[in-house]
Design a protein around this motif. Structure first.
Motif, PDB file in Angstrom:
ATOM      1  N   GLY A  54       0.854  -1.250  -0.012  1.00 10.35           N
ATOM      2  CA  GLY A  54      -0.075   0.023   0.021  1.00 10.35           C
ATOM      3  C   GLY A  54       0.857   1.249  -0.052  1.00 10.35           C
ATOM      4  O   GLY A  54       1.865   1.329   0.690  1.00 10.35           O
ATOM      5  N   ALA A  55       0.434   2.153  -0.638  1.00  8.93           N
ATOM      6  CA  ALA A  55       1.324   3.544  -0.683  1.00  8.93           C
ATOM      7  C   ALA A  55       1.236   4.137   0.513  1.00  8.93           C
ATOM      8  O   ALA A  55       2.331   4.769   0.827  1.00  8.93           O
ATOM      9  CB  ALA A  55       0.612   4.449  -1.805  1.00  8.93           C
ATOM     10  N   MET A  56       0.540   3.892   1.632  1.00  9.34           N
ATOM     11  CA  MET A  56       0.535   4.462   2.860  1.00  9.34           C
ATOM     12  C   MET A  56       1.341   3.500   4.092  1.00  9.34           C
ATOM     13  O   MET A  56       1.353   3.778   4.861  1.00  9.34           O
ATOM     14  CB  MET A  56      -0.811   4.895   3.471  1.00  9.34           C
ATOM     15  CG  MET A  56      -1.402   5.866   2.403  1.00  9.34           C
ATOM     16  SD  MET A  56      -0.422   7.561   1.919  1.00  9.34           S
ATOM     17  CE  MET A  56      -0.629   8.299   3.429  1.00  9.34           C
ATOM     18  N   ASP A  57       1.772   2.395   3.433  1.00 10.87           N
ATOM     19  CA  ASP A  57       2.329   1.441   4.262  1.00 10.87           C
ATOM     20  C   ASP A  57       3.595   2.031   4.907  1.00 10.87           C
ATOM     21  O   ASP A  57       3.989   1.309   5.955  1.00 10.87           O
ATOM     22  CB  ASP A  57       2.541  -0.012   3.521  1.00 10.87           C
ATOM     23  CG  ASP A  57       1.228  -0.607   3.269  1.00 10.87           C
ATOM     24  OD1 ASP A  57       0.195  -0.236   3.829  1.00 10.87           O
ATOM     25  OD2 ASP A  57       1.223  -1.837   2.775  1.00 10.87           O
ATOM     26  N   GLY A  58       4.333   2.935   4.423  1.00  9.83           N
ATOM     27  CA  GLY A  58       5.684   3.067   4.860  1.00  9.83           C
ATOM     28  C   GLY A  58       6.831   2.632   4.234  1.00  9.83           C
ATOM     29  O   GLY A  58       7.833   2.777   4.563  1.00  9.83           O
ATOM     30  N   VAL A  59       6.605   1.565   3.741  1.00 12.09           N
ATOM     31  CA  VAL A  59       7.644   0.928   3.083  1.00 12.09           C
ATOM     32  C   VAL A  59       8.496   1.797   2.125  1.00 12.09           C
ATOM     33  O   VAL A  59       9.655   1.874   2.018  1.00 12.09           O
ATOM     34  CB  VAL A  59       7.066  -0.219   2.180  1.00 12.09           C
ATOM     35  CG1 VAL A  59       8.299  -0.995   1.401  1.00 12.09           C
ATOM     36  CG2 VAL A  59       6.553  -1.581   3.130  1.00 12.09           C
ATOM     37  N   VAL A  60       7.982   2.500   1.089  1.00 15.44           N
ATOM     38  CA  VAL A  60       8.492   3.280   0.133  1.00 15.44           C
ATOM     39  C   VAL A  60       9.028   4.579   0.981  1.00 15.44           C
ATOM     40  O   VAL A  60       9.947   4.929   0.560  1.00 15.44           O
ATOM     41  CB  VAL A  60       7.780   3.548  -1.166  1.00 15.44           C
ATOM     42  CG1 VAL A  60       8.125   4.557  -1.898  1.00 15.44           C
ATOM     43  CG2 VAL A  60       7.363   2.255  -1.863  1.00 15.44           C
ATOM     44  N   ARG A  61       8.323   4.976   1.826  1.00 15.25           N
ATOM     45  CA  ARG A  61       8.635   6.261   2.553  1.00 15.25           C
ATOM     46  C   ARG A  61       9.894   5.875   3.129  1.00 15.25           C
ATOM     47  O   ARG A  61      10.823   6.793   3.237  1.00 15.25           O
ATOM     48  CB  ARG A  61       7.574   6.544   3.790  1.00 15.25           C
ATOM     49  CG  ARG A  61       7.986   7.682   4.692  1.00 15.25           C
ATOM     50  CD  ARG A  61       7.102   7.812   5.870  1.00 15.25           C
ATOM     51  NE  ARG A  61       7.734   6.333   6.391  1.00 15.25           N
ATOM     52  CZ  ARG A  61       6.958   5.567   7.561  1.00 15.25           C
ATOM     53  NH1 ARG A  61       5.705   6.290   7.727  1.00 15.25           N
ATOM     54  NH2 ARG A  61       7.455   4.603   7.988  1.00 15.25           N
ATOM     55  N   ASP A  62      10.215   4.748   3.746  1.00 13.54           N
ATOM     56  CA  ASP A  62      11.496   4.210   4.346  1.00 13.54           C
ATOM     57  C   ASP A  62      12.686   4.313   3.357  1.00 13.54           C
ATOM     58  O   ASP A  62      13.664   5.070   3.656  1.00 13.54           O
ATOM     59  CB  ASP A  62      11.526   3.098   5.207  1.00 13.54           C
ATOM     60  CG  ASP A  62      10.599   3.044   6.327  1.00 13.54           C
ATOM     61  OD1 ASP A  62      10.290   4.392   6.911  1.00 13.54           O
ATOM     62  OD2 ASP A  62      10.249   2.033   6.931  1.00 13.54           O
ATOM     63  N   ARG A  63      12.359   3.902   2.058  1.00 13.40           N
ATOM     64  CA  ARG A  63      13.290   4.128   0.966  1.00 13.40           C
ATOM     65  C   ARG A  63      13.926   5.418   0.714  1.00 13.40           C
ATOM     66  O   ARG A  63      15.118   5.648   0.444  1.00 13.40           O
ATOM     67  CB  ARG A  63      12.716   3.277  -0.296  1.00 13.40           C
ATOM     68  CG  ARG A  63      12.761   1.628   0.051  1.00 13.40           C
ATOM     69  CD  ARG A  63      12.242   1.350  -1.395  1.00 13.40           C
ATOM     70  NE  ARG A  63      11.597   0.075  -0.980  1.00 13.40           N
ATOM     71  CZ  ARG A  63      10.755  -0.645  -2.057  1.00 13.40           C
ATOM     72  NH1 ARG A  63      10.592  -0.182  -3.357  1.00 13.40           N
ATOM     73  NH2 ARG A  63      10.413  -1.780  -1.557  1.00 13.40           N
ATOM     74  N   ILE A  64      12.793   6.127   0.647  1.00 10.14           N
ATOM     75  CA  ILE A  64      13.123   7.574   0.154  1.00 10.14           C
ATOM     76  C   ILE A  64      13.703   8.293   1.347  1.00 10.14           C
ATOM     77  O   ILE A  64      14.805   8.818   0.949  1.00 10.14           O
ATOM     78  CB  ILE A  64      11.812   8.594   0.030  1.00 10.14           C
ATOM     79  CG1 ILE A  64      11.033   7.950  -1.096  1.00 10.14           C
ATOM     80  CG2 ILE A  64      11.974   9.821  -0.292  1.00 10.14           C
ATOM     81  CD1 ILE A  64       9.350   8.240  -1.611  1.00 10.14           C
ATOM     82  N   ARG A  65      13.548   8.057   2.616  1.00  9.10           N
ATOM     83  CA  ARG A  65      14.135   8.420   3.554  1.00  9.10           C
ATOM     84  C   ARG A  65      15.650   8.051   3.878  1.00  9.10           C
ATOM     85  O   ARG A  65      16.673   8.890   3.919  1.00  9.10           O
ATOM     86  CB  ARG A  65      13.708   8.113   5.114  1.00  9.10           C
ATOM     87  CG  ARG A  65      12.317   8.962   5.306  1.00  9.10           C
ATOM     88  CD  ARG A  65      11.687   8.950   6.639  1.00  9.10           C
ATOM     89  NE  ARG A  65      10.576   9.403   6.876  1.00  9.10           N
ATOM     90  CZ  ARG A  65       9.753   9.253   7.767  1.00  9.10           C
ATOM     91  NH1 ARG A  65       9.870   8.389   8.724  1.00  9.10           N
ATOM     92  NH2 ARG A  65       8.538   9.971   8.007  1.00  9.10           N
ATOM     93  N   MET A  66      15.705   6.953   3.532  1.00 13.84           N
ATOM     94  CA  MET A  66      17.223   6.338   3.365  1.00 13.84           C
ATOM     95  C   MET A  66      18.128   6.972   2.226  1.00 13.84           C
ATOM     96  O   MET A  66      19.328   7.292   2.229  1.00 13.84           O
ATOM     97  CB  MET A  66      17.314   4.851   3.188  1.00 13.84           C
ATOM     98  CG  MET A  66      16.805   4.117   4.581  1.00 13.84           C
ATOM     99  SD  MET A  66      16.972   2.225   4.507  1.00 13.84           S
ATOM    100  CE  MET A  66      15.956   1.709   3.202  1.00 13.84           C
TER     101      MET A  66
END
Lengths: 559, 559
Positions: A452-464
């Motif tokens: 899910g777009a809001m799951d935080g998985v991709v957010r964590d990638r962007i932050r790294m």
């Protein structure tokens, strides 16, 4: 068509495609509120980018709302075979379960999508063109041939006791589309005659003020170009634009050039067009191997990668060679395409690599070698006037396109509503009415999983990616005393900072000092300890290299 | 000008700006080969993006070659105050050490750059316009006013015993530039008279076939627009385009609107223009606070963020409000700008947010409200003909621009050379000659540190963003036996995979099995152990979620 039953309602709901260009997914329903029988129109994807969705493979609409209503879904209707309309069929079908309807060419592509995922392809049913119709729950759906940049596009006529809806799908007004059915004004007039409640209409080119040009119109310029070129010619366009492939291949043949198709989707699309008997008089093509034996002035390569895709044939050719073929000074590369916003840098990269090889680049600058597949503003107005609906629902556009489309319609007295993804519209009355707001979103195909777009998985990638990463490990014994010092690993961070010493070592030193001073209670508390170690690691990084990295803390307790 | 001494040579070397648009940095040298005295022209930056440089703050040329020759550098000449020409002054000056020369406005900006980094700003010396010249080692350098989209741009006349070079800097042919000096044909003819060896020339707009339009030409259309708008008007453009600010502000005033400047660089640039006495007759402006008390139909906001920058005033306004000001239905937002390739998505995002607020968007579509600051093809040809150099060296362009520029010059008999970054050209003879290839590259400002593009720091960030990350920790005792099982932490990866169970747990299980079976020799060997653990973690991830993540292994040995 009989009249609507009391308390039944006709609804429209976009889950994707209204508020963006891509990821089309529309729902129509008819029945008692909350118990409507549903049909889905299109199941498309949109493409990820490094900015917002690094590492993601494909993006499609969040279909939670549909999944919860699986038993109410009577059918899935695909208007045409572009990825933003058919691309998610293989990803969503299992969760929806309903039969898929499409015209022959589109069905061929949809079946391939299901096969790729190991799903049964016999759920796809081929439908004939209007006046043939498909009964599906309370709906009767007809596929009306309409011109677009792919064969067998269709506008849908969706009838129910709630009234007639015309869902245009993607279209342009093209009387000479080279391949497939020309735009049929008389047919649309006939369809409009019984009265149309809602026109759900493509909005992509609402900002283009001039009438659209026909696919046929660019043939002569392309033939002239192929004749004038001295060396090899390479042309790229969307592989699904079968008409363009034919125009390019025919021009090549007329200019004494043999055609060689390069790239997987070039092969797949022409194959699908052959299998469905759409591609007549296509010149004979040769393999890449045979192409090596043909003088370059007698050759045209027709290749994938018009959007600068990193692995496509065009990118590989620009980097040197592909399947034994290579470009050099005096060759010409034709972009018979428009660059989609966001792809500019990729396309420009390829152009510069070609320039380094001495290849002359010809692009669409000025519209000589490309026409759009979507109706421009005057053509959209033509459609409004042909259909004469009670009201307009613009789709297939970003918010600005939908809003402008409503404005334009308003100028000639046609009311409309900007209905974005998740805004369920009740079409039962004389005016469209917002019935409900549905939570919508995006789902990512990420490797083999759906995220899910809001799951935080991709957010964590962007932050790294933005901040870099520190991994802190600490081992504590059964008495909560540290065994050795905290250990630091860095990833994506400069090794040395302001002190001209190893950032990792300075950080370890700072963390050790904290551990040595920490009281028993802190050392016994994983949550608190982790928080403190993170804070110190960030502070040290900020002081040394001016960045606040992501920090992963691993505390191991021996007991 | 006396004749060149035997064995002395005149060289040109681009370290940035030739093969890209941005990051300009050119070197000229005169003297014995390898012992040339050097001058640097421009020290600019280019901007990072998520695709290739996530987390990076600024990008500038790798100046290693210059640093190693610090003692040979006599001066740094800045042509104008655009970031891609002056932006790296504060980042590079310490390593080069030479005095910086610039005209008044440019010097004002260059000093601010040095101040920001805590460097002495008195190394910047203000030069007067041609016919004034600066003696600098073997060179005499004159600043010839030239029209561009920022005040006080200059083309440089670089004289030495090796001959005269004209380095245009960025320019357009504008006889009515609103602010600053018009293009002076007679002056350039006079400069050309003694004979010019090389014209080093802007190539940005070589693909634009029509003559460029004057800054003055867009005034009337902007005034009409401001008059016709009913609500508030917001206009955005590059803050450094002082002429445009004046055009916009004057149009606003004529339409009965008071002007309010928003955004840090708007303030900074107008301040610099005031300080250097460039901005005359600029309408009085009001603060954001006062603007709240003015009827919206009497207001124009002049804001930063024409390229969709996430934190600029335009982005903030599009998200709701900024400094107490907010937009609503009936307001108008004017992009008096062109979107630079790569920034499309950011600009479109703002447009859609504005559309959601009901704001009408007017953009440059068609060129009514914006003109370019660079010379188009016919204007470049005019420059060639004015200067009549022995040969042309195109600069300020991607490879395709440089190549096209040489081609165009060739059509009217002017020879040229495509000299990209790192290609040192000997200008001493009648024809330019490649003397040497220098290793060049890019340096990243990353927080407070300078990171080389090839250092791997940013590569690691990109890999984590694309592939996600697994951290594996393992503790071994003094006998190389594991204390507890391997521990896994995930970042940027789906929690569950194909087995519908926790990916971390499955991975820990697979890693444990390996550790339990591993022989003593493997367990004693950190390198081997790390490699095996990485391989297993990747294999498990591939099987479970279809991705091969980055893996950091931390092995702790207690002894």
């Amino acid at each position: 068509m009989s009249a609507a039953k009391a308390n039944d309602r006709l609804i429209y709901l976009a889950l994707g495609g209204a508020g963006e260009i891509g990821m089309n997914c529309y729902v129509y329903g008819y029945g008692k509120p909350g118990k409507e029988r549903l049909i889905v129109v299109d199941l498309g994807v949109t493409f990820p980018d490094m900015d917002g969705t690094p590492g993601v493979d494909l993006i499609f609409a969040d279909i939670d709302w549909l999944r919860e209503r699986k038993a109410q879904i009577d059918g899935i209707f695909i208007t045409h075979a572009h990825e933003d309309h058919v691309g998610a069929v293989g990803l969503c079908w299992e969760e929806l379960g309903a039969p898929i309807y499409a015209r022959k060419f589109t069905a061929n592509i949809a079946r391939r999508k299901l096969q790729e995922r190991g799903l049964p392809d016999n759920v796809v049913q081929v439908v004939d063109a209007w006046p043939a119709v498909t009964k599906c729950g309370p709906f009767t759906v007809g596929y009306v041939p309409i011109s677009h940049s792919i064969p067998e596009s269709a506008g849908l006529v969706i009838d129910s006791d709630g009234g007639r809806i015309v869902h245009t799908g993607d279209f342009k007004v093209d009387m000479t589309p080279v391949v497939g059915d020309p735009f049929d004004t008389a047919l649309w007039e006939e369809i409009a005659k019984p009265g149309v409640k809602a026109l759900v209409c493509d909005s992509t080119n609402i900002f283009s003020p001039n009438p659209g040009r026909s696919e046929m119109s660019i043939g002569p310029a392309i033939t002239d170009l192929m004749r004038d070129c001295k060396g090899m010619v390479v042309a790229t366009t969307f592989a699904s634009n079968i008409a363009r492939l034919k125009t390019l291949a025919t021009a090549a043949t007329e200019a004494g050039r043999t055609v060689c198709l390069l790239g997987r989707s070039m092969q797949r699309m022409t194959q699908a067009a052959m299998e469905t008997d759409l591609l007549h008089d296509f010149p004979a093509t040769i393999s890449a191997e045979d192409a090596q034996n043909i003088p370059r002035e007698n050759l045209m390569l027709l290749v994938t990668g018009s959007q600068g895709e990193r692995r496509a044939a065009s990118a590989q050719l620009s980097q040197g060679s592909y399947l034994g073929l290579s470009l050099k000074e005096g060759d010409t590369f034709l972009f018979s395409s428009k660059t989609i916003p966001g792809n500019e840098k990729g396309v420009i990269r390829i152009m510069n690599q070609l320039s380094e090889l001495g290849v002359d680049i010809v692009d669409d600058d000025g519209g000589k070698y490309h026409v759009s597949g979507h109706a421009n503003r005057p053509d959209l107005e033509t459609m409004h006037q042909l259909i004469k609906p009670q009201f307009l629902i613009p789709m297939h556009g970003e918010h600005r396109h939908l809003r402008e489309h409503v404005k334009v319609a308003g100028l000639h007295g046609l009311p409309g509503i900007v209905a974005v993804n998740g805004m369920m519209v009740d079409l039962s009355g004389n005016q469209p009415k917002v019935a409900e707001y549905i939570e919508t979103g995006r789902t990512y195909l990420d490797g083999a999983t759906h995220v899910g777009a809001m799951d935080g998985v991709v957010r964590d990638r962007i932050r790294m990616a933005l901040n870099g990463l520190v991994v802190v490990t600490l081992i504590l014994d059964e008495n909560d005393e540290s065994l050795g010092d905290p250990w630091v690993e860095l990833s994506g961070l400069a090794e040395d900072g302001r002190s001209d010493a190893s950032l990792a070592e300075i950080m370890e030193e700072d963390l050790s000092q904290f551990i040595n001073r920490a009281n028993k209670k802190t050392l016994a508390d994983d949550v608190k300890l982790e928080k403190e170690l993170k804070t110190i690691a960030r502070k040290t990084a900020q002081a040394e290299i001016g960045k606040k990295p992501e920090v992963i803390v691993v505390i191991s307790r021996l007991n």
